[in-house]
Every structure is written in structure tokens, then in C-alpha cells.
Motif scaffolding. Structure first.
Motif, PDB file in Angstrom:
ATOM      1  N   MET A 108       0.811  -1.197   0.000  1.00 52.46           N
ATOM      2  CA  MET A 108       0.000   0.000   0.000  1.00 52.46           C
ATOM      3  C   MET A 108       0.853   1.260   0.000  1.00 52.46           C
ATOM      4  N   PHE A 109       2.092   1.125   0.420  1.00 54.24           N
ATOM      5  CA  PHE A 109       3.021   2.249   0.398  1.00 54.24           C
ATOM      6  C   PHE A 109       3.181   2.757  -1.040  1.00 54.24           C
ATOM      7  N   SER A 110       3.237   1.827  -1.976  1.00 56.21           N
ATOM      8  CA  SER A 110       3.374   2.206  -3.385  1.00 56.21           C
ATOM      9  C   SER A 110       2.137   2.965  -3.864  1.00 56.21           C
ATOM     10  N   LEU A 111       0.958   2.593  -3.393  1.00 56.74           N
ATOM     11  CA  LEU A 111      -0.266   3.285  -3.779  1.00 56.74           C
ATOM     12  C   LEU A 111      -0.214   4.750  -3.355  1.00 56.74           C
ATOM     13  N   PHE A 112       0.276   5.001  -2.154  1.00 56.05           N
ATOM     14  CA  PHE A 112       0.396   6.377  -1.669  1.00 56.05           C
ATOM     15  C   PHE A 112       1.258   7.207  -2.620  1.00 56.05           C
ATOM     16  N   TRP A 113       2.430   6.688  -2.978  1.00 54.57           N
ATOM     17  CA  TRP A 113       3.359   7.450  -3.822  1.00 54.57           C
ATOM     18  C   TRP A 113       2.847   7.602  -5.246  1.00 54.57           C
ATOM     19  N   ILE A 114       2.223   6.572  -5.775  1.00 52.45           N
ATOM     20  CA  ILE A 114       1.656   6.683  -7.119  1.00 52.45           C
ATOM     21  C   ILE A 114       0.523   7.698  -7.126  1.00 52.45           C
ATOM     22  N   ALA A 115      -0.326   7.677  -6.115  1.00 51.50           N
ATOM     23  CA  ALA A 115      -1.425   8.646  -6.018  1.00 51.50           C
ATOM     24  C   ALA A 115      -0.883  10.066  -5.860  1.00 51.50           C
ATOM     25  N   LEU A 116       0.143  10.226  -5.042  1.00 57.75           N
ATOM     26  CA  LEU A 116       0.734  11.551  -4.837  1.00 57.75           C
ATOM     27  C   LEU A 116       1.330  12.078  -6.137  1.00 57.75           C
ATOM     28  N   LEU A 117       2.148  11.271  -6.794  1.00 61.54           N
ATOM     29  CA  LEU A 117       2.812  11.735  -8.012  1.00 61.54           C
ATOM     30  C   LEU A 117       1.839  11.965  -9.156  1.00 61.54           C
ATOM     31  N   SER A 118       0.779  11.169  -9.225  1.00 62.33           N
ATOM     32  CA  SER A 118      -0.176  11.353 -10.320  1.00 62.33           C
ATOM     33  C   SER A 118      -1.025  12.613 -10.128  1.00 62.33           C
ATOM     34  N   ALA A 119      -1.041  13.179  -8.946  1.00 58.13           N
ATOM     35  CA  ALA A 119      -1.790  14.421  -8.709  1.00 58.13           C
ATOM     36  C   ALA A 119      -0.954  15.657  -9.001  1.00 58.13           C
ATOM     37  N   THR A 120       0.347  15.503  -9.143  1.00 56.75           N
ATOM     38  CA  THR A 120       1.184  16.653  -9.479  1.00 56.75           C
ATOM     39  C   THR A 120       1.140  16.859 -10.989  1.00 56.75           C
ATOM     40  N   LEU A 121       1.924  17.756 -11.487  1.00 60.63           N
ATOM     41  CA  LEU A 121       1.943  18.016 -12.923  1.00 60.63           C
ATOM     42  C   LEU A 121       2.612  16.887 -13.703  1.00 60.63           C
ATOM     43  N   LEU A 122       3.170  15.902 -13.001  1.00 69.11           N
ATOM     44  CA  LEU A 122       3.741  14.730 -13.662  1.00 69.11           C
ATOM     45  C   LEU A 122       2.618  13.835 -14.179  1.00 69.11           C
ATOM     46  N   PRO A 123       2.832  13.174 -15.314  1.00 62.84           N
ATOM     47  CA  PRO A 123       1.780  12.282 -15.808  1.00 62.84           C
ATOM     48  C   PRO A 123       1.705  11.012 -14.971  1.00 62.84           C
ATOM     49  N   GLY A 124       0.541  10.447 -14.901  1.00 61.20           N
ATOM     50  CA  GLY A 124       0.383   9.197 -14.176  1.00 61.20           C
ATOM     51  C   GLY A 124      -1.071   8.972 -13.831  1.00 61.20           C
ATOM     52  N   GLY A 125      -1.378   7.737 -13.509  1.00 65.59           N
ATOM     53  CA  GLY A 125      -2.735   7.387 -13.130  1.00 65.59           C
ATOM     54  C   GLY A 125      -2.708   6.373 -12.006  1.00 65.59           C
ATOM     55  N   SER A 126      -3.415   6.673 -10.957  1.00 65.98           N
ATOM     56  CA  SER A 126      -3.384   5.799  -9.785  1.00 65.98           C
ATOM     57  C   SER A 126      -4.568   4.844  -9.729  1.00 65.98           C
ATOM     58  N   GLU A 127      -5.553   5.033 -10.580  1.00 65.61           N
ATOM     59  CA  GLU A 127      -6.758   4.220 -10.511  1.00 65.61           C
ATOM     60  C   GLU A 127      -6.479   2.739 -10.776  1.00 65.61           C
ATOM     61  N   VAL A 128      -5.654   2.454 -11.754  1.00 66.37           N
ATOM     62  CA  VAL A 128      -5.333   1.059 -12.079  1.00 66.37           C
ATOM     63  C   VAL A 128      -4.596   0.410 -10.913  1.00 66.37           C
ATOM     64  N   TRP A 129      -3.676   1.152 -10.325  1.00 66.19           N
ATOM     65  CA  TRP A 129      -2.932   0.602  -9.185  1.00 66.19           C
ATOM     66  C   TRP A 129      -3.860   0.376  -7.987  1.00 66.19           C
ATOM     67  N   LEU A 130      -4.799   1.280  -7.797  1.00 65.73           N
ATOM     68  CA  LEU A 130      -5.781   1.123  -6.725  1.00 65.73           C
ATOM     69  C   LEU A 130      -6.601  -0.150  -6.939  1.00 65.73           C
ATOM     70  N   ALA A 131      -7.074  -0.356  -8.157  1.00 63.97           N
ATOM     71  CA  ALA A 131      -7.849  -1.563  -8.460  1.00 63.97           C
ATOM     72  C   ALA A 131      -7.000  -2.817  -8.264  1.00 63.97           C
ATOM     73  N   ARG A 132      -5.736  -2.746  -8.642  1.00 62.89           N
ATOM     74  CA  ARG A 132      -4.836  -3.892  -8.453  1.00 62.89           C
ATOM     75  C   ARG A 132      -4.670  -4.210  -6.965  1.00 62.89           C
ATOM     76  N   GLN A 133      -4.500  -3.175  -6.167  1.00 61.91           N
ATOM     77  CA  GLN A 133      -4.368  -3.373  -4.728  1.00 61.91           C
ATOM     78  C   GLN A 133      -5.642  -3.964  -4.137  1.00 61.91           C
ATOM     79  N   TRP A 134      -6.795  -3.541  -4.653  1.00 57.16           N
ATOM     80  CA  TRP A 134      -8.073  -4.088  -4.191  1.00 57.16           C
ATOM     81  C   TRP A 134      -8.153  -5.578  -4.528  1.00 57.16           C
ATOM     82  N   CYS A 135      -7.719  -5.928  -5.737  1.00 54.70           N
ATOM     83  CA  CYS A 135      -7.729  -7.343  -6.146  1.00 54.70           C
ATOM     84  C   CYS A 135      -6.814  -8.192  -5.269  1.00 54.70           C
ATOM     85  N   GLN A 136      -5.803  -7.583  -4.701  1.00 58.43           N
ATOM     86  CA  GLN A 136      -4.878  -8.328  -3.842  1.00 58.43           C
ATOM     87  C   GLN A 136      -5.438  -8.518  -2.436  1.00 58.43           C
TER      88      GLN A 136
END
Length: 143
Positions: free
Chosen positions: A1-29
Motif C-alpha cells: 500500500m506504500f506504493s499506492l500512496f506514492w503513485i497517487a501523490l505523483l499522479s496528482a502533481t503536474l507529472l503524468p500518471g494514473g493511480s486508478e489502475v494501481w488502486l484496483a490492483r491493490q483491491w484485487c490483492q
């Protein structure tokens, strides 16, 4: 879940990225929905607040010739934003336009508490919908 935090944080900045897929993956786990929602919302909100801070910092350069808006334009935008624009942060979750909206909120010096409240509401609602979608449609595909 630590990775989800960082992916969500970075995807909210001006850097490109999407955290939704990672969130769904974490849910599946098998992680709990509430923990996933809290971590993703916190990370994404903090990333947007980085953008607000960048906008506040960029304001100090508003009198430079290369700054993209004149003082008169900033003043007019500030009056409009104070009256109506703060609620545009409810769209801070939208790809492409959401990140610039948070920068503009900082540039026009929206209060931190108002920015935090509106951003948490927008980001939290988005992640609640992503998790509801995952529970409804992805459950058969999770291994």
C-alpha cells in the motif's frame, strides 16, 4: 500500500500518471476498501497541495515580463475566482484540467483550508467510485 500512496501523490502533481489502475490492483490483492480509500485519497490530496504550493510560489514572479498573465488579468481572475472559482477544485480529479486548476488556486491564493476541503471531497469521491467499480466489475477477474 506504500506504493499506492506514492503513485497517487505523483499522479496528482503536474507529472503524468494514473493511480486508478494501481488502486484496483491493490483491491484485487485483498487490501481493505477503507484503507485503500484513505491511502489513495491522502496521497492524491497531498499531490494536489504540492500544485497549490507551486502556484503560490509562482505568484512571486507575477511582475516579470515573461509571466503568462498581466497584473490586471491576475486581479480580474482573482476577483472571479474568489467569487466562483474555488468550486472548480471539485474538478481537480479530472485528468488534464485538474492539475492546472490546483496550480491556479495557489496562484490566486485560495485559502489553504478551503483548498484542502474541496480537494479531499473531489479526490475522495473519485476513489470511492473507482473502488465501487472494482467491486462491481473486477471481482471475477481478481486472482
Amino acid at each position: 500500500m506504500f506504493s499506492l500512496f506514492w503513485i497517487a501523490l505523483l499522479s496528482a502533481t503536474l507529472l503524468p500518471g494514473g493511480s486508478e489502475v494501481w488502486l484496483a490492483r491493490q483491491w484485487c490483492q485483498g487490501h481493505t476498501v477503507l484503507a485503500l480509500w484513505c491511502v489513495a485519497t491522502l496521497g492524491n490530496t497531498l499531490g494536489s497541495l504540492v500544485n497549490v504550493a507551486l502556484g503560490r510560489y509562482a505568484r512571486r514572479f507575477r511582475h516579470r515580463r515573461w509571466f503568462p498573465a498581466s497584473p490586471a488579468q491576475l486581479d480580474r481572475a482573482g476577483r472571479f475566482y474568489a467569487r466562483f472559482g474555488a468550486y472548480s477544485l471539485l474538478l481537480s480529479w479530472v485528468p488534464i484540467i485538474g492539475d492546472p486548476l490546483t496550480v491556479v488556486a495557489g496562484l490566486l491564493r485560495l485559502s489553504w483550508w478551503r483548498a484542502i476541503g474541496l480537494i479531499v471531497l473531489a479526490k475522495g469521491a473519485r476513489y470511492a467510485l473507482v473502488l465501487a467499480f472494482a467491486a462491481q466489475w473486477l471481482a471475477p477477474y481478481c486472482v
